[in-house]
Design a protein around this motif. Structure first.
Motif, PDB file in Angstrom:
ATOM      1  N   ARG A 137     -20.339  -1.213  -8.631  1.00  0.00           N
ATOM      2  CA  ARG A 137     -20.557  -0.809  -7.235  1.00  0.00           C
ATOM      3  C   ARG A 137     -19.739  -1.681  -6.288  1.00  0.00           C
ATOM      4  N   GLY A 138     -19.733  -2.985  -6.537  1.00  0.00           N
ATOM      5  CA  GLY A 138     -18.961  -3.899  -5.695  1.00  0.00           C
ATOM      6  C   GLY A 138     -17.468  -3.615  -5.754  1.00  0.00           C
ATOM      7  N   ARG A 139     -17.002  -3.283  -6.941  1.00  0.00           N
ATOM      8  CA  ARG A 139     -15.557  -3.045  -7.110  1.00  0.00           C
ATOM      9  C   ARG A 139     -15.116  -1.695  -6.544  1.00  0.00           C
ATOM     10  N   TYR A 140     -15.862  -0.646  -6.842  1.00  0.00           N
ATOM     11  CA  TYR A 140     -15.380   0.711  -6.544  1.00  0.00           C
ATOM     12  C   TYR A 140     -15.989   1.368  -5.308  1.00  0.00           C
ATOM     13  N   LEU A 141     -17.176   0.960  -4.898  1.00  0.00           N
ATOM     14  CA  LEU A 141     -17.920   1.785  -3.938  1.00  0.00           C
ATOM     15  C   LEU A 141     -18.262   1.104  -2.617  1.00  0.00           C
ATOM     16  N   GLU A 142     -17.969  -0.179  -2.490  1.00  0.00           N
ATOM     17  CA  GLU A 142     -18.287  -0.854  -1.219  1.00  0.00           C
ATOM     18  C   GLU A 142     -17.096  -0.734  -0.258  1.00  0.00           C
ATOM     19  N   PHE A 143     -16.906   0.501   0.232  1.00  0.00           N
ATOM     20  CA  PHE A 143     -15.732   0.820   1.050  1.00  0.00           C
ATOM     21  C   PHE A 143     -15.729   0.084   2.390  1.00  0.00           C
ATOM     22  N   TRP A 144     -16.894  -0.382   2.810  1.00  0.00           N
ATOM     23  CA  TRP A 144     -16.949  -1.137   4.073  1.00  0.00           C
ATOM     24  C   TRP A 144     -16.067  -2.380   4.025  1.00  0.00           C
ATOM     25  N   LYS A 145     -15.882  -2.933   2.818  1.00  0.00           N
ATOM     26  CA  LYS A 145     -15.007  -4.125   2.692  1.00  0.00           C
ATOM     27  C   LYS A 145     -13.584  -3.775   3.110  1.00  0.00           C
ATOM     28  N   ALA A 146     -13.123  -2.577   2.702  1.00  0.00           N
ATOM     29  CA  ALA A 146     -11.774  -2.145   3.078  1.00  0.00           C
ATOM     30  C   ALA A 146     -11.719  -1.829   4.577  1.00  0.00           C
ATOM     31  N   ASP A 147     -12.787  -1.218   5.099  1.00  0.00           N
ATOM     32  CA  ASP A 147     -12.827  -0.890   6.536  1.00  0.00           C
ATOM     33  C   ASP A 147     -12.590  -2.126   7.391  1.00  0.00           C
ATOM     34  N   LEU A 148     -13.126  -3.247   6.948  1.00  0.00           N
ATOM     35  CA  LEU A 148     -12.991  -4.491   7.713  1.00  0.00           C
ATOM     36  C   LEU A 148     -11.524  -4.947   7.771  1.00  0.00           C
ATOM     37  N   ASN A 149     -10.722  -4.494   6.803  1.00  0.00           N
ATOM     38  CA  ASN A 149      -9.326  -4.965   6.712  1.00  0.00           C
ATOM     39  C   ASN A 149      -8.293  -3.910   7.113  1.00  0.00           C
ATOM     40  N   LEU A 150      -8.762  -2.717   7.514  1.00  0.00           N
ATOM     41  CA  LEU A 150      -7.809  -1.674   7.914  1.00  0.00           C
ATOM     42  C   LEU A 150      -7.491  -1.775   9.401  1.00  0.00           C
ATOM     43  N   GLN A 193       0.864  -1.182   0.000  1.00  0.00           N
ATOM     44  CA  GLN A 193       0.000   0.000   0.000  1.00  0.00           C
ATOM     45  C   GLN A 193       0.905   1.238   0.000  1.00  0.00           C
ATOM     46  N   CYS A 194       0.317   2.426   0.115  1.00  0.00           N
ATOM     47  CA  CYS A 194       1.112   3.656   0.036  1.00  0.00           C
ATOM     48  C   CYS A 194       0.966   4.443   1.339  1.00  0.00           C
ATOM     49  N   GLY A 195       2.082   4.624   2.025  1.00  0.00           N
ATOM     50  CA  GLY A 195       2.073   5.264   3.337  1.00  0.00           C
ATOM     51  C   GLY A 195       1.628   6.711   3.323  1.00  0.00           C
ATOM     52  N   SER A 196       1.745   7.391   2.187  1.00  0.00           N
ATOM     53  CA  SER A 196       1.400   8.817   2.141  1.00  0.00           C
ATOM     54  C   SER A 196      -0.067   9.067   1.774  1.00  0.00           C
ATOM     55  N   ASP A 197      -0.862   8.006   1.574  1.00  0.00           N
ATOM     56  CA  ASP A 197      -2.277   8.178   1.232  1.00  0.00           C
ATOM     57  C   ASP A 197      -3.041   8.870   2.346  1.00  0.00           C
ATOM     58  N   ASN A 198      -4.003   9.734   1.963  1.00  0.00           N
ATOM     59  CA  ASN A 198      -4.939  10.220   2.983  1.00  0.00           C
ATOM     60  C   ASN A 198      -5.911   9.089   3.325  1.00  0.00           C
ATOM     61  N   ALA A 199      -6.745   9.308   4.329  1.00  0.00           N
ATOM     62  CA  ALA A 199      -7.596   8.220   4.847  1.00  0.00           C
ATOM     63  C   ALA A 199      -8.518   7.648   3.769  1.00  0.00           C
ATOM     64  N   PHE A 200      -9.054   8.530   2.903  1.00  0.00           N
ATOM     65  CA  PHE A 200      -9.983   8.073   1.866  1.00  0.00           C
ATOM     66  C   PHE A 200      -9.257   7.263   0.794  1.00  0.00           C
ATOM     67  N   THR A 201      -8.116   7.786   0.329  1.00  0.00           N
ATOM     68  CA  THR A 201      -7.349   7.092  -0.712  1.00  0.00           C
ATOM     69  C   THR A 201      -6.849   5.743  -0.198  1.00  0.00           C
ATOM     70  N   LYS A 202      -6.476   5.718   1.067  1.00  0.00           N
ATOM     71  CA  LYS A 202      -6.004   4.471   1.692  1.00  0.00           C
ATOM     72  C   LYS A 202      -7.066   3.382   1.583  1.00  0.00           C
ATOM     73  N   LYS A 203      -8.312   3.773   1.862  1.00  0.00           N
ATOM     74  CA  LYS A 203      -9.432   2.836   1.786  1.00  0.00           C
ATOM     75  C   LYS A 203      -9.655   2.372   0.343  1.00  0.00           C
ATOM     76  N   ALA A 204      -9.627   3.345  -0.586  1.00  0.00           N
ATOM     77  CA  ALA A 204      -9.891   3.038  -1.997  1.00  0.00           C
ATOM     78  C   ALA A 204      -8.784   2.163  -2.578  1.00  0.00           C
ATOM     79  N   ARG A 205      -7.522   2.443  -2.220  1.00  0.00           N
ATOM     80  CA  ARG A 205      -6.401   1.632  -2.724  1.00  0.00           C
ATOM     81  C   ARG A 205      -6.519   0.194  -2.226  1.00  0.00           C
ATOM     82  N   LEU A 206      -6.881   0.064  -0.957  1.00  0.00           N
ATOM     83  CA  LEU A 206      -7.039  -1.282  -0.398  1.00  0.00           C
ATOM     84  C   LEU A 206      -8.200  -2.013  -1.074  1.00  0.00           C
ATOM     85  N   LEU A 207      -9.292  -1.297  -1.328  1.00  0.00           N
ATOM     86  CA  LEU A 207     -10.441  -1.917  -1.997  1.00  0.00           C
ATOM     87  C   LEU A 207     -10.047  -2.445  -3.374  1.00  0.00           C
ATOM     88  N   GLN A 208      -9.241  -1.674  -4.124  1.00  0.00           N
ATOM     89  CA  GLN A 208      -8.786  -2.129  -5.448  1.00  0.00           C
ATOM     90  C   GLN A 208      -7.764  -3.266  -5.333  1.00  0.00           C
TER      91      GLN A 208
END
Length: 311
Positions: A298-311, A8-23
């Motif tokens: 929607r499943g790929r890009y917008l279900e950010f809760w999936k990333a929340d479970l893994n952060l 992952q990328c240490g300099s990501d803001n909180a939102f980007t961090k979630k989106a990068r993990l989701l992808q």
């Protein structure tokens, strides 16, 4: 987490961090190895990158969209800013996301135009959509000197007619984690004057712009391109829309940085629509085969809760 989903990328803001993990999670789901990025010359691997996407087409939700992306890269003109490496291999990039979002509508418009019109009308309720006539991606009107004389592009556009036959355009900027930014293009005096000449802005705007207190950022250049296109093409009206996730941290601020200077009667010209609302409308109004594409989106890009479970 890093072991399963990659670097992952240490300099990501909180939102980007979630989106990068989701992808990164999506990459694992589709069985792709972690790739190098974000550019072809990069040395480091990231969880949101794949390799050989120009062969596998794995960054796209439809085979037809992949074929269209290959055509666009092969036929790229000198002013187009399509980056083949990013388009095919960066799962996090907003450019392939825009292709996944609008290319299915381009296909369906040829088959079921009334369905597309209904879906678009339900998203843009304050816009007089009577009949959608054309949808396109990565559009730079040419010759560029007739428009903004720079490489400003519309990520996507929707052309439509109102109920009296008047022609309109919605120019769309798609964002996933991108920030439209505070950077001003160099040598932009010509564009600043064009912006003032639109007559859209309040009396004090010209002085603030010329003093450098208002920067000619991307959001202004997008609005300028839309207005110049409206004038050159003799359209009845035009609208600039920013399409981004509802939790995107800067969209609202970016919009208000411009609308505060627009004359009240022109504030409608720039607005934001959430990706969630757009995708929900497509799922609701389009035929099943296409609705399923947007469910996958929607499943790929917008279900950010999936990333929340893994952060």
């Amino acid at each position: 987490m890093d072991n399963i989903y990659g670097n992952q990328c240490g300099s990501d803001n909180a939102f980007t961090k979630k989106a990068r993990l989701l992808q990164s999670m999506y990459r694992v789901d589709i069985g792709e190895e972690e790739g190098i990025g974000p550019t072809r010359a990069s040395k480091r691997r990231y969880g949101n990158m794949i390799s050989g996407g120009d062969v596998s087409g794995k960054n796209f939700l439809m085979k037809e969209t992949f074929e269209y992306a290959k055509e666009r890269v092969a036929e790229k003109s000198k002013n187009e800013t399509i980056d083949g490496f990013r388009l095919f291999n960066n799962l996090l990039s907003s450019q392939p996301m825009a292709f996944n979002l609008f290319h299915p509508l381009m296909l369906l418009l040829k088959q079921e135009p009334a369905m597309v019109t209904l879906a678009v009308r339900s998203v843009f309720r304050n816009v007089p959509v009577f009949e959608v006539t054309e949808i396109g991606l990565e559009f730079i009107p040419t010759p560029i000197e007739n428009y903004t004389n720079d490489k400003s592009a519309m990520d996507a556009y929707i052309k439509f007619m109102d109920n009296k036959g008047g022609k309109h355009i919605i120019a769309i900027e798609t964002k996933y984690t991108d920030v439209l930014g505070v950077n001003e293009a160099s040598r932009c005096e010509e564009q600043k004057q064009m912006l003032i000449d639109t007559g859209l802005f309040s009396a004090d705007f010209e002085e603030l712009l010329n003093k450098g207190e208002v920067k000619l950022t991307q959001i202004y250049r997008n609005l300028l391109l839309t207005e110049r296109y409206r004038i050159k093409e003799g359209l009845k009206d035009s609208y600039s829309v920013v399409l981004s996730p509802k939790d995107h941290p800067s969209t609202e601020e970016e919009i208000s940085s411009v609308t505060e200077y627009l004359k009240p009667e022109y504030e409608y010209k720039l607005s934001a629509v959430t990706l969630e609302d757009f995708v929900d409308a497509m799922i609701q109004y389009l035929p099943e085969h296409y609705a399923q594409v947007y469910e996958r989106f929607r499943g790929r890009y917008l279900e950010f809760w999936k990333a929340d479970l893994n952060l």
